[in-house]
Design an enzyme around this catalytic site. Structure first.
Site, short mmCIF file in Angstrom:
data_model
loop_
_atom_site.label_atom_id
_atom_site.label_comp_id
_atom_site.label_asym_id
_atom_site.label_seq_id
_atom_site.Cartn_x
_atom_site.Cartn_y
_atom_site.Cartn_z
N TYR A 1 0.79 -1.14 -0.02
CA TYR A 1 -0.08 0.04 0.03
C TYR A 1 0.87 1.33 0.03
O TYR A 1 2.12 1.12 0.53
CB TYR A 1 -0.88 -0.06 1.26
N THR B 1 -8.31 0.69 17.73
CA THR B 1 -9.03 0.91 18.88
C THR B 1 -9.61 2.29 18.98
O THR B 1 -9.91 2.63 20.01
CB THR B 1 -7.91 0.78 20.28
#
Length: 306
Positions: A143, A217
Site C-alpha cells: 500500500y 482501537t
C-alpha cells in the site's frame, strides 16, 4: 488531491459531535464505524497466559534505528505523534516478528488513565497499567499510505506494537522526548513539533512478545491490524502522568473534561489465537507461569479495574 490522514479525519468528525460517546456507541455515530459494534476481531483484548500458544517459528521483531521528526497533537481523544514525510531512504521500517511484509512507521498513540490503577487498553489477566503506548505502521510493500492500508479488509494492512507503561522513578529516555512538548498541546487541536525521536528505543529491552489479529482501537475499528504486545513495560514517572492528566478534551475556549481515561475496554477474543515466542516450558520453577513473573512485569500489588 491531498490525502487526509485517518487521525485528522477522525478529529474533524468528532469535533462536530457534542459529546464524545462511549466506545459502546461508536458504531451508531457513523455507518462507516460499524466494525466497532459488529466486528468479531476487535481490539484491545485481555491477555491471559491460559490462552497463549507458543510458536517457535516467530522471529525477533526488527525496528530500524533511524530517528524521526514530526508533529505531536491533542486530538481531543488521544495524544498522537505523526511522523513527517522524509527521505524514503531514512524511514523507520518494522519487519520480522510475526510479519511477512515490511511496515513503515507512521504514528504513535498514547492512552492513559486519570488514576494509576487503569489506563492501558490491553490488560494482563484482567489487570491494567497506568498507560499504553502504541506504535503504528502500514504495509508499505502493498500500500502507498496508511489510509489505503486501512481501507482493505485483510489483516496485513497495519501493524500496531503495544508497549505497556509502568510507574517508575526514571522514565524511558525516548518517552521523555515524546512528552517534552505536552505543555504546548493542552487543548484539542493544538500541535507541537518533535525532533529526533527513536522509535526503536521506545521498546523495552526484550525480544519476547505476544501477537494476534485485531483492529484499530479508535473509530472506525478496521480489522486490518496485526498486534504485537511487548513482554516488558517501559517506565513513566509520576510527573509525566501528572502533566498528561492536565490535558483537556476540548478546545481552549471550551475545555470540557480532562483527556485521561481515553482507553477502549478489552473486547472478546472470539476464538482468535494469541501466539507468543515465550516458551513457558523452559520457565524456572514448576508452577503455572504468570504474566507478572515469567513475562517479566515488575511485581507489585495489582488493583483490579472497577
Amino acid at each position: 488531491m491531498k490525502t487526509v490522514s485517518p487521525v485528522k479525519w477522525m478529529v474533524l468528525l468528532l469535533s462536530s459531535v457534542t459529546e464524545y460517546s462511549s466506545p459502546d456507541f461508536w458504531g451508531l455515530l457513523n455507518p462507516e464505524w460499524s466494525f466497532c459494534t459488529k466486528g468479531r476481531r476487535q481490539s484491545p483484548i485481555d491477555l491471559n497466559p491460559s490462552v497463549l500458544l507458543y510458536d517457535p517459528h516467530l522471529k525477533n521483531l526488527h525496528v530500524d534505528k533511524f530517528r524521526v521528526s514530526g508533529t505531536i497533537m491533542n486530538t481531543g481523544h488521544s495524544i498522537i505523534f505523526r511522523t513527517e514525510s522524509v527521505d524514503p531512504e531514512n524511514v523507520v521500517n518494522i519487519t520480522e516478528g510475526p510479519l511477512s511484509y515490511r511496515y513503515r512507521f507512521e504514528e504513535i498513540h498514547l492512552h492513559y488513565g486519570r488514576t494509576d490503577d487503569r489506563g492501558s487498553e490491553h490488560t494482563l489477566s484482567g489487570y491494567s497499567f497506568p498507560a499504553e503506548l502504541q506504535i503504528l505502521g502500514y504495509n508499505s510493500d502493498l500500500y502507498n499510505n496508511i489510509s489505503e492500508a486501512l481501507s482493505v479488509r485483510r489483516s496485513e494492512g497495519v501493524i500496531a506494537i503495544a508497549v505497556l507503561l509502568q510507574m517508575g522513578d526514571l522514565s524511558n529516555a525516548e518517552l521523555r522526548i515524546l512528552t517534552s512538548q505536552l505543555h504546548r498541546i493542552v487543548y484539542r487541536g493544538q500541535e507541537a513539533h518533535l525532533q529526533h525521536l527513536s522509535v526503536r528505543d521506545l521498546l523495552p529491552d526484550t525480544h519476547f512478545f505476544m501477537t494476534y489479529e485485531g483492529s484499530l482501537t479508535m473509530p472506525g475499528c478496521q480489522e486490518t491490524v496485526t498486534w504485537i504486545v511487548m513482554n516488558r513495560p517501559i517506565y513513566i514517572t509520576k510527573q509525566q502522568l501528572y502533566i498528561l492528566r492536565k490535558l483537556m478534551q476540548g478546545a481552549e475556549n471550551n475545555p470540557k473534561a480532562p483527556l485521561g481515561n481515553n482507553f477502549r475496554p478489552p473486547l472478546p477474543l472470539n476464538q482468535r489465537v494469541v501466539r507468543t515466542n515465550i516458551d513457558f516450558r523452559r520457565s524456572e520453577g514448576k508452577k503455572c507461569p504468570t504474566m507478572h513473573t515469567d513475562m517479566h512485569y515488575k511485581a507489585r500489588k495489582w488493583t483490579k479495574n472497577p
